[in-house]
Design a protein around this motif. Structure first.
Motif, mmCIF file in Angstrom:
data_model
loop_
_atom_site.group_PDB
_atom_site.id
_atom_site.type_symbol
_atom_site.label_atom_id
_atom_site.label_comp_id
_atom_site.label_asym_id
_atom_site.label_seq_id
_atom_site.Cartn_x
_atom_site.Cartn_y
_atom_site.Cartn_z
ATOM 1 N N VAL A 85 1.021 -1.162 0.142
ATOM 2 C CA VAL A 85 0.018 0.140 0.034
ATOM 3 C C VAL A 85 0.828 1.211 0.006
ATOM 4 C CG1 VAL A 85 -1.768 1.367 1.129
ATOM 5 C CG2 VAL A 85 -1.915 -1.239 1.256
ATOM 6 N N THR A 87 1.305 5.151 0.504
ATOM 7 C CA THR A 87 0.565 6.233 1.307
ATOM 8 C C THR A 87 1.141 7.325 0.734
ATOM 9 O OG1 THR A 87 0.192 4.364 2.895
ATOM 10 C CG2 THR A 87 -0.409 6.761 3.455
ATOM 11 N N VAL A 130 -3.278 4.759 -0.769
ATOM 12 C CA VAL A 130 -3.778 5.710 0.287
ATOM 13 C C VAL A 130 -3.254 7.165 0.101
ATOM 14 C CG1 VAL A 130 -4.332 6.286 2.684
ATOM 15 C CG2 VAL A 130 -4.463 4.012 1.561
ATOM 16 N N SER A 136 -7.646 11.325 5.457
ATOM 17 C CA SER A 136 -6.969 10.462 4.646
ATOM 18 C C SER A 136 -8.246 9.442 4.146
ATOM 19 C CB SER A 136 -6.274 9.579 5.506
ATOM 20 O OG SER A 136 -6.621 9.034 6.632
ATOM 21 N N THR A 138 -8.713 5.912 1.173
ATOM 22 C CA THR A 138 -8.421 4.874 0.037
ATOM 23 C C THR A 138 -8.667 5.609 -1.369
ATOM 24 O OG1 THR A 138 -8.840 2.990 1.637
ATOM 25 C CG2 THR A 138 -8.543 2.542 -0.701
ATOM 26 N N LEU A 174 -1.391 6.211 7.993
ATOM 27 C CA LEU A 174 -0.770 5.089 8.071
ATOM 28 C C LEU A 174 -1.814 3.993 8.636
ATOM 29 C CD1 LEU A 174 1.393 3.124 8.096
ATOM 30 C CD2 LEU A 174 2.270 3.985 10.332
ATOM 31 N N ALA A 177 -4.077 2.771 5.750
ATOM 32 C CA ALA A 177 -3.193 1.672 4.839
ATOM 33 C C ALA A 177 -3.447 0.651 5.628
ATOM 34 C CB ALA A 177 -1.937 2.176 4.825
ATOM 35 N N ARG A 180 -6.416 -1.345 4.906
ATOM 36 C CA ARG A 180 -6.317 -2.092 3.713
ATOM 37 C C ARG A 180 -5.667 -3.486 3.690
ATOM 38 N NH1 ARG A 180 -9.361 1.255 3.373
ATOM 39 N NH2 ARG A 180 -10.658 -0.672 3.746
ATOM 40 N N VAL A 191 3.867 -0.911 3.689
ATOM 41 C CA VAL A 191 3.522 0.345 3.519
ATOM 42 C C VAL A 191 4.580 1.112 2.889
ATOM 43 C CG1 VAL A 191 2.317 2.266 4.630
ATOM 44 C CG2 VAL A 191 1.586 0.062 5.040
ATOM 45 N N LEU A 193 5.180 4.984 2.774
ATOM 46 C CA LEU A 193 4.801 5.986 3.071
ATOM 47 C C LEU A 193 5.607 7.257 2.644
ATOM 48 C CD1 LEU A 193 2.888 7.116 6.502
ATOM 49 C CD2 LEU A 193 4.492 8.473 5.465
#
Length: 328
Positions: A85, A87, A130, A136, A138, A174, A177, A180, A191, A193
């Motif tokens: 993911v 972010t 994300v 925030s 998705t 975060l 994310a 998800r 993740v 970020l």
């Protein structure tokens, strides 16, 4: 690799043996095809040979069909990949022009290149997106449809365009994310970020989100974008004039701590080429969990042999009972 096998070979042998025992020795009760030469010299007529050939082809094809011929192909199937993911910070400071044309557009271009590299070298991994500012959400759920992911990435807009409230909520980004990845079956969950600001909004503290990620077994790679000398421009809603100012920079100790808590890594990207190298390096780090196993794909061929057998027997029957009459 392909091979031909018979699933019921022994059944076909048994049927063939029974057929030989019952039918083979039975004498015909009539001359099947009228020809005066048969009474004199016992010569087999060509029509009799053709009919027998058709009958034998039909019987043999039926026996092959009973044996269930199968075409077996071995294929490599990717059963487990990595769920990633990305972010992305979309706060107003991401319009700073120390990256060309600005930080956010440069980050989106680098992410596109990352996806293309992932598609060429790996495949089988799932990607999600994300975005966060003061809020925030998705932008793209986890998917292995990379074209769908890229389309969702193209639609990302900066917070200054009024999509969400401006600010930087790293903890909330975060956390979304991690949601998800909560039900992800993948053994490796990651993740990435990317942020250029200080955490100044949101309901979840970044360190609390990092602890949740560590408990879930999710590695977080944090990337600080930009320089402290970056400038940002925006349209003043009251006067309509373009305003220009400096950005404050990002919280490097916080990003480093998030990465350390989750067994990830922290990176600093001062320019676009560095950011691209970082994403390539992360891809190299995450290579071991992809599992490939071989799986059999079987195609049944019996129906083709049945169709051929019926065609042969039907032609033989039509010839014998219409064009070639039996002598009783």
């Amino acid at each position: 690799m392909m091979s031909l096998t018979f699933a019921q070979f022994w059944l076909a042998l048994i049927v063939a043996a029974v057929w030989v025992a019952v039918v083979w020795r039975r004498k015909p009760s009539a001359f099947p095809y009228p020809n005066i030469r048969l009474f004199g010299k016992g010569i087999k007529d060509w029509r009799q040979n053709l009919a027998r050939a058709l009958r034998w082809l039909g019987i043999i094809s039926l026996l092959v069909a009973i044996a269930r011929p199968q075409l077996v192909r071995w294929e490599e199937v990717r059963t487990e990949g990595i769920d990633i993911v990305i972010t992305l910070d979309i706060s107003g400071s991401m319009t700073a022009t120390d990256f060309l044309p600005n930080r956010m557009e440069a980050a989106k271009r680098v992410i596109r290149n990352f996806v293309e590299l992932l598609k060429q070298k790996r495949g089988g991994d799932r990607l999600g997106l994300v975005v966060f500012a003061a809020e925030s959400y998705t932008q793209c759920p986890l998917t292995d449809d990379y074209e769908f992911f890229l389309e969702a990435l193209n639609q990302v807009q900066n917070a200054r365009e009024g999509i969400v409230e401006d600010g930087t909520a790293i903890g909330d980004g975060l956390t979304v994310a991690l949601r998800r990845l909560q039900n992800s079956p993948a053994k490796s969950k990651v993740v990435i970020l990317l942020s250029d600001g200080m955490n100044n909004a949101g309901q979840v503290q970044p360190r609390d989100a990092a602890r949740i990620a560590a408990a879930m077994g999710v590695r977080v790679y944090t990337i600080g974008i930009g320089t402290t000398t970056g400038t940002v421009s925006w349209q003043d809603p009251l006067t309509g004039r373009t305003q220009v100012g400096r950005v404050a920079g990002f919280d490097e100790p916080l990003l480093r701590e998030i990465a350390q808590r989750t067994d990830g890594a922290y990176f600093y990207a001062a320019d676009r080429s560095t950011l691209e190298s970082i994403l390539r390096y992360i891809l190299q780090l995450e290579t071991t969990p992809l599992v490939v196993r071989k799986e059999q794909k079987r195609t049944e061929l019996a129906i083709w042999f049945v169709a051929f057998a019926l065609a042969c027997l039907l032609v033989e029957a039509l010839l014998v009972h219409s064009l070639w009459r039996r002598v009783p």
